[in-house]
Design a protein around this motif. Structure first.
Motif, short mmCIF file in Angstrom:
data_model
loop_
_atom_site.label_atom_id
_atom_site.label_comp_id
_atom_site.label_asym_id
_atom_site.label_seq_id
_atom_site.Cartn_x
_atom_site.Cartn_y
_atom_site.Cartn_z
N VAL A 1 21.49 -98.74 11.15
CA VAL A 1 21.68 -100.02 10.48
C VAL A 1 20.45 -100.29 9.62
N LEU A 2 20.65 -100.57 8.35
CA LEU A 2 19.58 -101.06 7.49
C LEU A 2 19.81 -102.56 7.29
N ASP A 3 18.95 -103.36 7.86
CA ASP A 3 19.07 -104.81 7.75
C ASP A 3 18.07 -105.32 6.72
N GLU A 4 18.49 -106.21 5.83
CA GLU A 4 17.65 -106.70 4.73
C GLU A 4 17.22 -105.52 3.85
N ALA A 5 18.19 -104.74 3.38
CA ALA A 5 17.88 -103.52 2.63
C ALA A 5 17.10 -103.83 1.35
N ASP A 6 17.41 -104.94 0.68
CA ASP A 6 16.67 -105.26 -0.54
C ASP A 6 15.21 -105.52 -0.23
N ARG A 7 14.95 -106.16 0.88
CA ARG A 7 13.58 -106.44 1.29
C ARG A 7 12.84 -105.15 1.67
N LEU A 8 13.52 -104.25 2.34
CA LEU A 8 12.91 -102.97 2.69
C LEU A 8 12.43 -102.24 1.45
N LEU A 9 13.25 -102.22 0.41
CA LEU A 9 12.87 -101.52 -0.81
C LEU A 9 11.79 -102.28 -1.56
N ASP A 10 11.88 -103.60 -1.55
CA ASP A 10 10.88 -104.41 -2.25
C ASP A 10 9.50 -104.23 -1.66
N ALA B 1 23.24 -85.74 10.23
CA ALA B 1 24.01 -85.84 9.00
C ALA B 1 25.32 -86.60 9.23
N HIS B 2 25.91 -86.41 10.40
CA HIS B 2 27.16 -87.09 10.74
C HIS B 2 26.82 -88.28 11.63
N ARG B 3 26.88 -89.44 11.04
CA ARG B 3 26.52 -90.67 11.77
C ARG B 3 27.27 -91.82 11.12
N GLN B 4 27.27 -92.93 11.79
CA GLN B 4 27.77 -94.17 11.21
C GLN B 4 26.59 -94.92 10.60
N SER B 5 26.76 -95.40 9.37
CA SER B 5 25.68 -96.11 8.68
C SER B 5 26.18 -97.46 8.20
N LEU B 6 25.36 -98.48 8.44
CA LEU B 6 25.69 -99.85 8.05
C LEU B 6 24.54 -100.39 7.22
N LEU B 7 24.84 -100.93 6.05
CA LEU B 7 23.81 -101.45 5.16
C LEU B 7 24.11 -102.92 4.86
N PHE B 8 23.13 -103.77 5.19
CA PHE B 8 23.25 -105.20 4.93
C PHE B 8 22.16 -105.63 3.96
N SER B 9 22.54 -106.41 2.96
CA SER B 9 21.56 -106.86 1.98
C SER B 9 22.03 -108.19 1.41
#
Length: 413
Positions: A148-157, A173-181
């Motif tokens: 899970v990437l939470d606050e993805a925009d903040r992580l990059l900023d 490589a095979h995983r479930q990915s969730l991106l919140f921004s």
């Protein structure tokens, strides 16, 4: 709609009710069934929309049923602790409890290594500290089946793109990915393209019914009289707590001293405080022992303060996105709140730029006894509120904004 109708087990529906969540929020209604099915998700959700529950509830169920281990990456220490605490609280209703841990900079790495011994089912981490622990063989990234990437925009900023790339290379490589921004500038879209596989895309932030009820005010005042005006505003607010944003660590410290000396108990909150002191100050503010929290943009995201009625921009934020997240600390969980911006000498054009980017207009006010004498400057200070010379970070922000023709990002680990 109920939590049971989303496909959650009765124990987790009970766990949601124990958090006083009477019904799923729009982001929870959309995301929970997708996560339960194992789908990748790309979700745009504003602060206070219930997104932590949107991924924590179904991931706890997947752990319970299939043993899926979860890695959550967040931009700040406070958010790491908050997300981990949500997992723990929701898991309290389960007969078998997962091992949940939070790791972040500013705390003893040796203590965290000790705490990570054995199997950790849910790990919430800031990227830099996670890589430190991976390098010390305290964490094996390959054992996590969900990211899970939470606050993805903040992580990059915050400049975590290199760390994120390194971590992604170590995950299965095979995983479930969730991106919140909260926003999807070009850099976040690029990250999503490389991270997610045929994702379900959820857009909640722009739905009118989910917008917080925030009364926005903008008051023109001479810069030198902002503190006196702030004290008047606090007096007018009675005993209400206030979160006040300042531009720098030094500004936080000085303003907190001035407010306390004038009878409004205040404490500074910024990234150079020790983690213990930050926890102490935040806990005191949440408990009502402190009237005013004077913070940098460290408090602009990921910090949940129940029933906070007032946010004040003593210094204007550098960017429209920071403005949105600052004022989003109030009017959470269906409550209303007030956000006041003090428009000091020379800051009118900068606030106008924020308004233009956010397609809004906040009527200007003047308070009797605090009418500005100085003539506002018509030209915006491109360096933001900290001075005329742009910092390296500001130049990078400005370049990104010019390239994207969209909103800018914000500050701190």
């Amino acid at each position: 709609m109920s939590f049971l109708s989303l496909g959650l087990a009765p124990e987790l529906a009970t766990a949601a009710s124990l958090q006083a969540w009477l019904a799923p929020t729009p982001i929870q209604s959309a995301v929970v069934p997708l996560v339960l099915r194992g789908a990748d998700v790309r979700a745009c959700a504003q602060t206070g929309s219930g997104k932590t529950g949107a991924f924590a509830l179904p991931l706890l169920q997947r752990w319970q049923e299939q043993g899926e281990r979860v890695l959550v990456l967040v931009p700040t220490r406070e958010l790491a602790m908050q997300v981990a605490d949500t997992f723990v609280q929701l898991a309290s209703a389960l007969s078998r409890k997962p091992k949940v841990r939070a790791v972040y900079g500013g705390a003893s790495v040796n203590a965290q290594m000790q705490d990570l011994r054995g199997v950790v089912d849910v790990l919430v981490a800031t990227p830099g500290r996670l890589l430190d622990l991976i390098g010390k063989n305290a964490v094996r990234a390959a054992t996590f089946s969900t990211l899970v990437l939470d606050e993805a925009d903040r992580l990059l900023d915050l400049g975590f793109s290199a760390e994120l790339a390194a971590i992604l290379d170590l995950l299965p490589a095979h995983r479930q990915s969730l991106l919140f921004s909260a926003t999807f500038p070009p850099a976040v879209n690029l990250l999503a393209q490389g991270l997610l596989r045929e994702p379900a895309c959820i857009e909640i932030a722009s739905a009118p019914e989910t917008r917080p009820q925030i009364r926005q005010r903008a008051i023109n005042v001479d810069t030198a009289r902002r503190t006196a005006l702030l004290l008047q505003l606090l007096a007018d607010a009675g005993d209400a707590r206030a979160l006040v944003f300042a531009a720098s660590k030094q500004g936080c410290e000085q303003l907190a001293r001035e407010l306390s000396a004038a009878g409004a108990p205040a404490a500074p909150f910024h990234g150079e405080l020790s983690q213990g002191r930050r926890n102490q100050v935040l806990d005191g503010f949440k408990a009502g022992k402190l009237r005013v929290l004077v913070a940098t943009d460290l408090a602009g995201r990921g910090i949940d303060i129940d029933g906070l009625p007032l946010v004040v921009n003593y210094d204007l934020p550098r960017s429209p996105v920071d403005y949105t997240h600052r004022i989003g600390r109030t009017a959470r969980a269906g409550l209303s709140g007030t956000a006041i911006s003090l428009i000091g000498t020379g800051c009118e054009a900068h606030f106008r730029l924020i308004e233009n980017r956010l397609s809004m207009r906040v009527p200007r006010e003047q308070i009797a006894g605090f009418e500005p004498v100085a003539v506002p400057l018509a030209v915006a200070n491109t360096g933001g509120v900290k001075g005329a010379r742009m910092s390296k970070k500001d130049k990078l922000r400005a370049a990104a904004a010019a390239a994207a023709e969209s909103d800018d990002p914000g500050n701190g680990q």
